[in-house]
Design an enzyme around this catalytic site. Structure first.
Site, mmCIF file in Angstrom:
data_model
loop_
_atom_site.group_PDB
_atom_site.id
_atom_site.type_symbol
_atom_site.label_atom_id
_atom_site.label_comp_id
_atom_site.label_asym_id
_atom_site.label_seq_id
_atom_site.Cartn_x
_atom_site.Cartn_y
_atom_site.Cartn_z
ATOM 1 N N PHE A 252 0.816 -1.216 0.000
ATOM 2 C CA PHE A 252 0.000 0.000 0.000
ATOM 3 C C PHE A 252 0.854 1.272 0.000
ATOM 4 C CE2 PHE A 252 -3.357 -2.626 2.271
ATOM 5 C CZ PHE A 252 -4.345 -2.457 1.320
ATOM 6 N N SER A 283 -2.012 -6.415 -7.032
ATOM 7 C CA SER A 283 -1.941 -5.220 -6.180
ATOM 8 C C SER A 283 -2.502 -5.595 -4.814
ATOM 9 C CB SER A 283 -2.798 -4.101 -6.762
ATOM 10 O OG SER A 283 -4.176 -4.354 -6.528
ATOM 11 N N ASP A 284 -2.303 -4.743 -3.824
ATOM 12 C CA ASP A 284 -3.060 -4.947 -2.597
ATOM 13 C C ASP A 284 -4.458 -4.358 -2.819
ATOM 14 O OD1 ASP A 284 -3.853 -5.707 -0.108
ATOM 15 O OD2 ASP A 284 -2.123 -4.902 0.949
ATOM 16 N N TYR A 285 -5.296 -4.546 -1.838
ATOM 17 C CA TYR A 285 -6.724 -4.221 -1.907
ATOM 18 C C TYR A 285 -6.940 -2.737 -2.256
ATOM 19 C CZ TYR A 285 -11.546 -5.051 -0.367
ATOM 20 O OH TYR A 285 -12.902 -5.209 -0.299
#
Ligand code: BGC
Ligand code: BGC
Length: 745
Positions: A252, A283-285
């Site tokens: 992030f 990707s992250d959330y």
């Protein structure tokens, strides 16, 4: 025809073999991609979450998931947990979409699936790499049976900041231990064959340097030199990639001013080109569209463009690839070749997982039911929990307890299933976890009285009085103190890691009864205990120990086993020392002062790198852990004290159990490079081994210090060795005192 053309073009640039050596997988994926539209490719690069999933971020762009599945525009789904749902969605993708490409189902299987193992930080304190590998293997077995073929683990983020809640998910502060743990977890999850229906895909996260957020605040800015990054933070990620991990998650945070999800240097130059990573990056959330909040993209379209240009292959949840990818290609802002590379990397992994051969290879309602909670897996979780707990204090040998002792079992976590599981136990069932009360009642024969005493952060009416009454009548007061399970993990940063006031008051009151006090410290992070430590005779860090935690604690309290855990992260004295790590640099003004200046009257300034009132040293150092017996280290021998650059160094010593009980310790080897072209840590862990010894037994332990373990990011930015003098220490923690030397020629 087009394929042949491409092949020839590649052959001209590279060599003909690059074309002829295409694997079956590559051929299959190439053929498939020939048939795919741009939108279908972008779909493969998209992960979606249904409304029933575990939502851990803001709302993304609205999507109709079932429609997307039928259109063949979903590459992966996050957070679908029930075997029947997985089957249902897979059917939609395979039967209804044009090309029938199977979906990859992913979820966070972080420290166990149904059978919950101790949180990762705790498991690292076992220093038992085989056990860690095997726990990942068991987690994979249960997860694969449910239909989840992809876990977002291991978390390889090094951190020396207990304010950051996610330290619970990692292996602590040390890159060498962290590298061993991350490698073992990848091996455990993926096994030797990704297509085996009982292994799952690992995901190395969070790339990169997510564990060093400013002020310990989750998601916050990370800024450090590339040299520091390469020396201290990169090794565990690299180790997991070298072990064959086929997916990586971007973090992030921004790194050096560029959010990781749009950071081409991280994803492409370093990860794919330099480290040779062959899988795909997710990707992250929502991290792709969060680049708008970071202030480096004006809107979702620009965010998508930045991530695509950084070769971030799959977008988690936020949907901007699917919504804007076609426009970006039409406008010539991103070329098809890049899209093809990204889509191909995802399809290849699906092929390796065997999903094309059988989309239903993982999961199935009956199989899911039959595969979870196997007794041998629960027994193993108990063993790992036992090895993870760390005994920090044992004055007057208050532990182990007599089995007929009357016990006052006090505190907010005495029978709290959540505190057993800790954070990220998505499949965990708190009602099935063995609590401290259950474990202790099962094992002990005396009178056991339980009293809550207080809540984690507040008093309960009459609680302290009841606790005092119970303690007064008992032979020993066992207090479960610390933090609830939800207070570690993501979005759980804390500005203080001291014991909450209500618990302090409970502890003080019980102490005053004169009954010996043993604290079971329930926590997902190191705590700063200087102000309360003197109130405890015994202190056993139990962490969040998982499904069998209560029994594991009883195993140790009773003396059936001797504690053998050693800290993978430093315990500071107080908040102001954070971040704190054993492997710090010396500075130009090192200090060996252990006591701070305590009184204002004689406050003599001392021109060294230290605090006025607080020592630099922690309360409990990295590597530290007691047992019910004692160990001695002697006869240190450096077999080849004058190695040349590139040559390994063999170090031997004798370790003896000098006490009267059987036990295990963790032999640790530290080095210091005395003069180098860049400043080096005062000590660095470079070897460790758990050693089981019967009472009175001795063993010779041998470490091979690898040449590459002496390498570092030199002044010229090359990661390589330098000749020179080294000090070596061996012992049971980072203050080990048995010392030797060698010189690299
Ligand atoms: C976390 C990741 C996790 C992902 C999916 C994010 O919020 O940072 O570690 O894998 O959610 O659940
Ligand atoms: C200080 C400087 C000062 C110098 C000469 C050093 O210890 O760091 O700020 O100018 O002494 O007095």
């Amino acid at each position: 025809m087009k394929r042949l053309f491409e092949c020839l073009a590649v052959a001209v640039v590279l060599s003909f073999s690059a074309c002829t050596q295409k694997t079956e997988a590559e051929k299959f994926v190439d053929d498939l991609m020939e048939k795919m539209t741009l939108r279908e490719k972008l779909g493969q690069m998209t992960q979606v979450i249904p409304k029933t999933g575990v939502i851990t971020g803001p709302e993304g762009e609205p999507m109709n998931i079932e429609e997307l599945l039928k259109a063949g525009e979903v590459g992966s789904m996050l957070g679908v947990r029930r075997a029947e749902q997985i089957e249902k969605y897979q059917r939609m993708a395979v039967d209804s979409s044009r090309l029938g490409i199977p979906v990859l189902f992913g979820f966070d299987i972080i420290h166990g699936c149904k059978v919950i193992f101790p949180i990762n930080l705790a498991a690292a304190c076992s220093w038992d790499i085989d056990a860690i590998r095997q726990s990942a293997q068991i987690a994979a077995y249960e997860s694969a049976a449910t239909g989840i073929a992809w876990t977002f683990s291991p978390m390889c983020d090094i951190s020396a900041d207990p304010r950051w809640g996610r330290v619970s998910e990692g292996a602590g502060e040390d890159p060498f231990l962290g590298s061993a743990v991350s490698r073992a977890m990848v091996e455990g999850y993926q096994g030797t064959d990704l297509s085996d229906s009982s292994t799952i895909l690992a995901c190395v996260k969070h790339f990169a340097a997510y564990g060093a957020p400013e002020a310990g605040r989750d998601y916050n800015t990370v800024d450090m030199s590339e040299r520091m990054f390469r020396d201290r933070y990169l090794p565990p990620y690299k180790s997991a990639i070298d072990a064959g991990a086929m997916s990586v998650m971007s973090s992030f945070n921004d790194y050096d001013g560029i959010p990781a999800s749009g950071n081409k240097w991280l994803m492409k130059d370093l990860l794919k080109d330099e480290l040779g990573f062959k899988g795909f990056v997710v990707s992250d959330y929502h991290a792709v569209i969060e680049m708008v909040d970071h202030g480096v993209a004006a809107d979702h379209k620009e965010a998508a463009l930045k991530s695509l240009k950084a070769y971030l292959d799959m977008e988690m949840v936020s949907g901007s690839y699917l919504n804007h990818g076609e426009e970006l290609v039409e406008e010539g802002l991103i070329d098809m070749d890049a899209i093809d590379q990204m889509c191909r990397s995802i399809l290849l992994v699906k092929y390796y997982l065997g999903l094309f051969e059988d989309p239903f290879r993982y999961g199935g309602v009956e199989r899911a039911k039959a595969s979870v909670y196997k007794p041998e897996h629960l027994d193993f979780a108990r063993e790992v929990a036992r090895e993870s707990m760390v005994l920090l204090k044992n004055d007057n040998d208050v532990l182990p307890l007599d089995e007929s002792a009357d016990i006052a079992l006090i505190g907010p976590y005495v029978s709290d299933g959540d505190a057993m599981l800790g954070s990220w136990a998505g499949f965990g069932e708190k009602d099935k976890a063995i609590t401290y009360e259950q474990g202790i009642r099962e094992r002990f024969k005396g009178r056991i009285e339980t009293v809550r005493g207080c809540d984690p952060f507040s008093e309960v009416e009459g609680g302290v009085q009841k606790a005092v009454r119970a303690a007064s009548k008992a032979d020993v007061a066992v207090l479960t103190l610390g933090y609830p399970g939800v207070m570690s993990g993501e979005a759980a940063s804390m500005a203080t890691v001291e014991l909450p006031q209500a618990q302090k008051e409970l502890l003080e009151a019980v102490r005053k009864t004169g009954t010996p006090v043993v604290v079971l410290l329930v926590t997902g992070r190191p705590m700063a205990l200087e102000s309360v430590e003197s109130l405890m005779d015994g202190l056993l860090v139990v962490w969040h120990p998982g499904s069998e935690g209560g029994r594991a604690a009883a195993d140790l309290l009773s003396g059936d086993y001797s504690p053998s855990g050693h800290l993978a992260m430093t315990f500071p004295r107080c908040d102001g020392q954070i971040p704190i790590r054993y492997n710090h640099k010396a500075t130009g003004r090192p200090t060996d002062r252990v006591q701070g200046v305590l009184s204002l009257d004689n406050l003599k300034k001392y021109y060294k790198s230290c605090y006025l009132f607080t020592p630099n040293t922690p309360l409990y150092p990295f590597g530290y852990g007691l047992s019910y017996t004692h160990f001695a280290f002697d006869s240190l021998e450096i077999v080849n004290p004058e190695p040349v650059v590139g040559e390994d160094v063999t170090v031997r010593m004798r370790v003896s159990n000098t006490g009267e009980r059987d036990g295990a310790t963790v032999a640790q080897l530290y080095i210091h490079d005395q003069v180098a072209s860049t400043t080096r840590p005062v000590r660095e862990l470079k070897g460790f081994k758990r050693v089981d010894l019967k009472a009175g037994e001795s063993k010779v332990v041998e470490f091979v210090l690898k040449a590459e373990d002496m390498a570092f990011c030199r002044e010229d930015m090359k990661f390589a060795q330098e000749p020179g003098d080294f000090t070596v220490w061996v012992g049971e923690d980072c203050n080990a005192s048995l010392e030797g030397r060698f010189t690299v020629r």
